[in-house]
Design an enzyme around this catalytic site. Structure first.
Site, PDB file in Angstrom:
ATOM      1  N   ASP A 178       0.821  -1.222   0.000  1.00  0.00           N
ATOM      2  CA  ASP A 178       0.000   0.000   0.000  1.00  0.00           C
ATOM      3  C   ASP A 178       0.848   1.263   0.000  1.00  0.00           C
ATOM      4  O   ASP A 178       0.551   2.237  -0.692  1.00  0.00           O
ATOM      5  CB  ASP A 178      -0.919  -0.027   1.218  1.00  0.00           C
ATOM      6  CG  ASP A 178      -1.944  -1.144   1.086  1.00  0.00           C
ATOM      7  OD1 ASP A 178      -2.267  -1.774   2.099  1.00  0.00           O
ATOM      8  OD2 ASP A 178      -2.400  -1.410  -0.041  1.00  0.00           O
ATOM      9  N   TYR A 188      -5.048   4.427   8.832  1.00  0.00           N
ATOM     10  CA  TYR A 188      -4.877   4.912  10.203  1.00  0.00           C
ATOM     11  C   TYR A 188      -6.237   5.219  10.837  1.00  0.00           C
ATOM     12  O   TYR A 188      -6.484   4.940  12.007  1.00  0.00           O
ATOM     13  CB  TYR A 188      -4.017   6.185  10.167  1.00  0.00           C
ATOM     14  CG  TYR A 188      -3.323   6.550  11.460  1.00  0.00           C
ATOM     15  CD1 TYR A 188      -2.356   7.545  11.459  1.00  0.00           C
ATOM     16  CD2 TYR A 188      -3.614   5.927  12.666  1.00  0.00           C
ATOM     17  CE1 TYR A 188      -1.687   7.904  12.632  1.00  0.00           C
ATOM     18  CE2 TYR A 188      -2.970   6.286  13.842  1.00  0.00           C
ATOM     19  CZ  TYR A 188      -1.999   7.283  13.817  1.00  0.00           C
ATOM     20  OH  TYR A 188      -1.349   7.646  14.985  1.00  0.00           O
TER      21      TYR A 188
END
Ligand SMILES: NC(=O)c1ccc[n+]([C@@H]2O[C@H](COP(=O)([O-])OP(=O)(O)OC[C@H]3O[C@@H](n4cnc5c(N)ncnc54)[C@H](O)[C@@H]3O)[C@@H](O)[C@H]2O)c1
Ligand SMILES: Nc1ncnc2c1ncn2[C@@H]1O[C@H](COP(=O)(O)OP(=O)(O)OP(=O)(O)O)[C@@H](O)[C@H]1O
Length: 274
Positions: free
Chosen positions: A59, A171
């Protein structure tokens, strides 16, 4: 068909790339105009004539090329050589399938919204998130967050995440935010460890201009990061401005292997564990 290949040099050696990746592509008649470490600059002429940017990494490597792909408006095909590879549609053992899908134009794409961040003299465009975070474990920061001049949050805590729908599984997910389908164009704001009972994540429309003001710190200083890379050191009284970017990127998804599949297969979302 013409492609440009980006790769993560920490995950894939140039020899391995040339032997096991360039060779099958060249033998298939797909022209590899260039190959470069993700994040490096590109020959403008080659970037313009490429049909796709093909990224070999995880990613983080996809995040490193998101802005350049958006600037040149090139669809991104991500091949996972990393760990999770949530944004990837192929694994490194599926080069043959990838070549076939490119030749048969059997790849669909999802539009992904981006954020634009201005801090100091810096301007960056991100696919996942902008994060304001204290630089050391001790102390807290006092932050005001304004939406179009209205103070939405004023809190003491560890920082703040401003996330795209794509970043809602990064996140933001770890910080307790909801999963936002990437077809939505919204901006998610998540205070980090806010010392308050009356503060929750907030989802704003893409038209809103966000100002994050670092009022003061009880100790040390803070950083603002974009997609996991440091953009600027933050001192008290500095502001970060975030808006929805006009740029978008097209991220490949294998027919049938769509976003909900990735949530299920890569994050186990919604699955009952027997
Ligand atoms: N506590 C946390 O979860 C945490 C802390 C810092 C940064 N991050 C994330 O890491 C991102 C940078 O990625 P990286 O790979 O360079 O850092 P990294 O190597 O620290 O990886 C962070 C993890 O997040 C995953 N990830 C990244 N983007 C994702 C997405 N859109 N959806 C689902 N998973 C995703 C990665 O695969 C990896 O497992 C930042 O944008 C931020 O969202 C997460
Ligand atoms: N060209 C590059 N040069 C230096 N570092 C890179 C480059 N491309 C990616 N990285 C860094 O390598 C780290 C790991 O990359 P990446 O996230 O792609 O792999 P991974 O973590 O194994 O996979 P995933 O993120 O899917 O779990 C990231 O922090 C990323 O910023």
């Amino acid at each position: 068909m013409k492609i440009i290949i980006f790769y993560n040099p920490l995950k894939l050696s140039k020899d391995n790339l040339e032997q096991n990746i360039l060779k099958p592509f060249n033998e298939s008649g797909i022209e590899v105009l260039d190959y470069a470490s993700a994040g490096s600059t590109l020959e403008e002429e080659q970037a313009k004539v490429a049909d796709f940017f093909v990224v070999f990494g995880g990613d983080g490597t996809v995040l490193k090329i998101a802005e350049i792909a958006a600037i040149f408006s090139k669809p991104v095909i991500a091949v996972n050589t990393g760990n999770l590879g949530f944004l990837s549609s192929y694994s490194s053992s599926e080069i043959k399938e990838l070549i076939e899908d490119i030749q048969k134009e059997n790849i669909s794409f999802s539009f992904r919204h981006l954020l634009e961040c201005h801090v100091g003299t810096k301007k960056v465009v991100v696919l996942n998130d902008i994060v304001l975070l204290k630089s050391q474990p001790l102390g807290t920061m006092n932050v005001d967050v304004k939406l179009q001049e209205h103070t939405l949050f004023s809190f003491s805590g560890d920082g703040l995440i401003v996330s795209t729908p794509t970043g809602s599984t990064a996140y933001a997910l770890s910080a307790g935010g909801p999963i936002i389908h990437p077809e939505l164009n919204v901006i998610q704001l998540i205070p980090l460890a806010a010392h308050a009972l009356n503060i929750r994540p907030f989802i704003a429309p893409p038209t809103q201009k966000i100002e994050i003001i670092l009022k003061n710190m009880s100790k040390g200083f803070a950083y603002v990061t974009g997609d996991g890379d440091i953009i600027h050191r933050m001192e008290p009284a500095m502001s970060v401005y975030v808006t929805s970017s006009e740029l978008t990127i097209k991220l490949a998804q294998r027919n049938g292997n769509n976003y909900l599949n990735a949530l299920d297969k890569k994050l186990g979302f919604g699955r009952r564990f027997e």
